[in-house]
Structure formats: C-alpha cells, structure tokens
Design a protein around this motif. Sequence first.
Motif, mmCIF file in Angstrom:
data_model
loop_
_atom_site.group_PDB
_atom_site.id
_atom_site.type_symbol
_atom_site.label_atom_id
_atom_site.label_comp_id
_atom_site.label_asym_id
_atom_site.label_seq_id
_atom_site.Cartn_x
_atom_site.Cartn_y
_atom_site.Cartn_z
ATOM 1 N N PRO A 165 0.810 -1.229 0.000
ATOM 2 C CA PRO A 165 0.000 0.000 0.000
ATOM 3 C C PRO A 165 0.843 1.278 0.000
ATOM 4 C CG PRO A 165 -0.406 -1.322 1.989
ATOM 5 C CD PRO A 165 0.555 -2.082 1.155
ATOM 6 N N VAL A 166 2.010 1.218 0.641
ATOM 7 C CA VAL A 166 2.873 2.406 0.708
ATOM 8 C C VAL A 166 3.411 2.715 -0.683
ATOM 9 C CG1 VAL A 166 4.971 3.354 1.725
ATOM 10 C CG2 VAL A 166 3.459 1.930 3.108
ATOM 11 N N TYR A 167 3.857 1.691 -1.395
ATOM 12 C CA TYR A 167 4.401 1.915 -2.733
ATOM 13 C C TYR A 167 3.292 2.338 -3.707
ATOM 14 C CZ TYR A 167 8.962 0.268 -1.211
ATOM 15 O OH TYR A 167 10.172 0.162 -0.570
ATOM 16 N N LYS A 168 2.104 1.813 -3.472
ATOM 17 C CA LYS A 168 0.981 2.221 -4.333
ATOM 18 C C LYS A 168 0.731 3.723 -4.156
ATOM 19 C CE LYS A 168 -3.596 0.816 -5.642
ATOM 20 N NZ LYS A 168 -4.901 0.792 -5.021
ATOM 21 N N LYS A 169 0.695 4.139 -2.887
ATOM 22 C CA LYS A 169 0.462 5.563 -2.587
ATOM 23 C C LYS A 169 1.559 6.448 -3.207
ATOM 24 C CE LYS A 169 1.048 7.341 1.816
ATOM 25 N NZ LYS A 169 0.723 7.390 3.227
ATOM 26 N N ALA A 170 2.800 5.932 -3.208
ATOM 27 C CA ALA A 170 3.928 6.732 -3.703
ATOM 28 C C ALA A 170 4.066 6.650 -5.220
ATOM 29 C CB ALA A 170 5.212 6.255 -3.042
ATOM 30 N N LYS A 223 7.677 7.797 9.055
ATOM 31 C CA LYS A 223 8.377 8.271 7.855
ATOM 32 C C LYS A 223 8.337 7.207 6.756
ATOM 33 C CE LYS A 223 13.095 9.506 6.443
ATOM 34 N NZ LYS A 223 13.225 10.848 5.913
ATOM 35 N N ALA A 224 8.629 5.966 7.127
ATOM 36 C CA ALA A 224 8.674 4.897 6.112
ATOM 37 C C ALA A 224 7.303 4.644 5.505
ATOM 38 C CB ALA A 224 9.241 3.620 6.724
#
Lengths: 53, 498
Positions: free
Chosen positions: B73-78, B486-487
């Motif tokens: 989900p973090v990479y999707k958001k980024a 942060k991550a």
Amino acid sequence: MKHEEKNIKAYSQNFTTMTPGPFAKRMRTCVLFQIIRFIVINLKMLVVVSKSH
Amino acid sequence: MEFENEEKYMARLIVLGGGVSGHTAATFAAKWLGSSHEVVVVTPNSKWNWIPSNIWVGVGQMTKEEVTFDLAPVYKKAGITYKQAKALGIHPEGNESSDKPYVVIESTEAGSAGKVENIEYDYLINATGPKLNFGATPGLGEGSNLGEYTVSVCTADHADHAAHELQKCIEKMKKGERQKFLIGTGHGMCTCQGAAFEYIFNIEHELNKAGVRDMADIKWISNESFLGDFGVGGLHMKTMGYAVSSKIFAESLFTERGVEWIIGAHVNKVEKGKAHYELLDGTMGVEEFDFSMLIPPFAGVGLKAINKAGEDITATVFAPNGFMKVDANYAAGAYENWKASDWPSTYQNPTYGNMFACGIAFAPPHPISKPMSSPNGTPINPTPPRTGMPSGIMGKTVAHSVCDRILKGENAPLHEASMANMGAACVASAGKGLFNGTAAAMTIYPVVPDFEKYPGTGRDTDYTFGEIGLAGHWIKHILHHLFIWKAKLKAGWTLIPE
Ligand SMILES: Cc1cc2nc3c(=O)[nH]c(=O)nc-3n(C[C@H](O)[C@H](O)[C@H](O)COP(=O)(O)OP(=O)(O)OC[C@H]3O[C@@H](n4cnc5c(N)ncnc54)[C@H](O)[C@@H]3O)c2cc1C
C-alpha cells in the motif's frame, strides 16, 4: 563496602574500569533530570544530523 | 540513454532492496521524479521492518507486528512499481539483442514464486543490504539460514523466535535451574556489535524484571580487540573535561551490570550448548551456553553481473565479499596508509556510471578498526558498520544524483555523502521501560575517523558524545514511531531526517 562497587573483582578483567556511584546511577532514571537531558541530547543530535546532510 | 524525444522519454530507476537505504532512495526518487518517470522497487519481503526495534521483539517487549508493515500500500500511494522478488543478476550492457541494461529477478510472491523476469533500467541503485552469512561458521547455520543451536535478532521472525527461547530459559530459572547466556558475534569478521550490545543489556534488564537475574551467568563474546570498539575503532567522548575512550564506558557498563567478556574472539564452531573460539593470541577455547545470540558475518547477497557477450563480470562489478564496488579507494593497503578520502562519496560504480550502491550493499575500502589476526593467521577484527543514519543519508544522496541526471541531463554533477564527512546518531538500548529503561545515546562525527583533520582521536570531540540514561530510552522509543511514520510516508515524512 560500597555496594555499587561490588561487581569489580580484584585481579580480574574488570579491575581497571571505572564504576558509577549511587548518585550517578540515580540521575540516570531521575525523571526531572532526564527531561533536561532529553532536550540537551536532542539538540546535540540535531546539530550532528544537520552537519551530516 | 538513447531516445528521440527527451521530453517524452520515461526513464526507469530500479532500486534493488526495500530496506533502510533502498526505501529511502526509492521514496525520495518517486517524490522528486513525479509521474513522468518510473521508480521500481525489487525486494523479496512483503513487509518493511524497522530493524533496530527487533531487539525489543527479541526480549518479548514488542510484537513482530509492531516493527513491520506491508509495503504494497505504501508503494501504491507513492506511485512506485513494486516487485516482490529478489534480484539474481545484473546485465549492465544488455544482451546480444539489445543494448538496454536489465536485471533478472525471481518472484517471491505467493502464487508466482520462482517466476523469473527481466526488467530494463536506465539507472540502478543496489541497496540489497547484507546476506546474513550464518554458514560461514560451522554450526551457526547454513548459508543465510539460522542454525538450531543459537538465536538471532537480525530479522523480526528471528527475534520473535529468540523471545520464545528466552522465555523458556526464564521459566527454567524460576524453577531453580541456572542458565548461561552467551551473546555477541559469531565469527572473527563480523560487524553490528552494537545490536549484540543492545541485546545483552536488554536480556539483563528483563532477567532483573523477572526476578531471576541471580540465576543467570551472562557473558559477551566478540571479535573486537577492546570493548567499545563497535567496528569504528572505538570513539572518544568528551566528559568532565577529558576525551574518554568508549572502552572505559563499555567496560564500566559491563562491570556494573555483572557481564563478563571475551574479546578478540573468532567463533569457529558452534555445537549444541557450546561455542568454540580462537583468540587473538592464538589460544583456543570453548564456552558453554544455554541461550546464545551470535550475530553472523555479513556478505553481499550474491548478485551476478554479466556482460553483453554473456560473460561473467561479477569480479569487475563486485568486491570478493559480494558488495558492489563504488568510488572508493580499494588499493589503500596497510592501515598506516588509510585516509578518510579512501571512503566513497558518490557511491557510483566505477565501471557502469548508471549504477550505484548504498547502505550495507556498497563495498567499503577497508575496515575502520585496526586489522588484526591471530598467530595462526586467522583475521579477527570488526568489519565496518553502515548503521541506519548513514544508510538512509546515502540512499537519499544517491537518489538525488539519479534524479538530477534524469531531470537535468546525464552529466549533472553527483551529490556526495562520504562516511568520512558524515556523523551518526545512535541510540543503543540497555533496557526497555517508560521510567526504568535506559539507553546509551551517542553521536559520532565523523563516522570514519579523519586523523589529518582531527589529529589524535580522528573525530571532532565537540560533536562526538555519549551518555546513558532514561532520556536515551525515550529517544529510542520516539525514533521507533518516527521512523515507521516516515517509512509509511505519512504526513510530513520528508521533514523527518534520516
Ligand atoms: C538487530 C539489529 C539492530 C540494529 N540496530 C540499529 C540501531 O539501533 N541504529 C542503527 O543506526 N542501526 C541499527 N542496525 C543497523 C541497521 O539495521 C542497518 O544499518 C540498516 O538496516 C542498513 O540498511 P540497508 O538498506 O543497507 O540494509 P537492509 O535494511 O538490511 O535492507 C536490505 C534490503 O534488501 C533486500 N534484499 C536482500 N537481497 C535482495 C535481492 N537479492 N534482491 C533485492 N532485494 C534484496 C532485503 O530483503 C532488505 O529489504 C541494526 C541492525 C540489526 C541487525
């Protein structure tokens, strides 16, 4: 015998080290003093962080 | 790069490894490049791990879930393309049918595990971290897999297992059975002594809390030639008007907490309940244990490099220890000749200018601690650490260079971040607790000593300090939340320094 020094063993590997007394130990977990240290350490760390970026 | 219309060309940056360094590089690159260019992360785990807090998982004070989160989900958001896979090899010249460089990756995702794919790149950042080389010491493990006689805190799963084993020992002590604890490094060429240092004092703290401290014999074993070396050759901290060596502070803490030590040790074999070792003076010894955590030596993850003709050029691109060669001076020779300028600053591979390595993945020019060996010729000295803060800074710096080259042209100057010009802030936990926890808060500047600039100690003692106390613990706890925040790229993440 001072109890805080009991861990030093004569003629052993740790005989030459320094050891904290009761005051130094108490200050480590004294909340008021540590709040001040918290601010000081953070400021010192921020300086090092800013010098490194 | 060859393309007809520079405006429309979508460059692709591949980041290998989504750990501290790679995640920092990828997330900043994605932010700076926006959607006009592509950032791909190839990393084998589905979760990100805040590794420093594994220490607390290893003593049962945090759960695995508290130190990890899902990357997808973090990479999707980024807007980052995420490949749950491990890189196998790099083809920096392409192959016979194309000049385009590419990496070969193998999926580790459930459902497609084992599927091999080639992905082309314009720029590559290698941030694959270490191979946990348990196999280097017979009995410590096989390859990168932990063996059955000792525990580890290097991954969240390892730490979780360690906590269960520790609990079993505590139960035995409660029943009146004495237990021997042996914590430290599992080979003469290990780094990461700081993690073992944290673990031994966290265990000691927990045994006190459980009321069984008097039933435990706790011993440290490490490849350091003196306590407090930490792989950085020790450090001098200004205290009471003196510049005091970390040796004094480390010996003091070990004494205060009733921990004996064996130093200058190369653990050469582990058996059930026994660690065999060789000392710097050449003598051999055996230490018995009921519970042992020995950090494995680190190596590169074993990436291969292949040229256009299909020939193996791994030895050109990587150092013999498997880490990627960068702009370091690998010919410095004996330690008397070492200079701060031996250390890399741009992390660019000397053979292929569009390839960089950061964090633990780059090959250091030489150790920082003095190299030593036993009379039998066994090298016994710490290898250089690349801790969290330098790894993060390197990742960001390399991402900055790559983004500039993509956005401003391939001759844009590279950004620099040498460990010889960079400091590090480190907080080493010595026990967890809101009011009775302690940690050694330290800064070191620079990480790599510069004896020309700072004659004597090699470091600026105005910016190299350390102290132990509750404040350090609070900082460590806050950092845990801050870095996970942060991550996860939550609000204001770019304002949190590496
Ligand atoms: C127990 C422990 C405690 C620590 N505590 C501290 C601390 O308190 N403070 C501090 O500053 N530092 C600490 N460190 C050190 C810190 O964790 C490292 O400095 C940091 O993780 C290095 O970052 P990295 O990105 O180089 O490697 P890593 O964070 O290990 O990331 C490497 C990534 O590459 C991936 N990878 C591996 N092989 C491949 C492949 N073939 N293809 C693609 N990806 C691959 C891995 O899965 C991983 O995600 C600690 C280390 C340990 C083990």
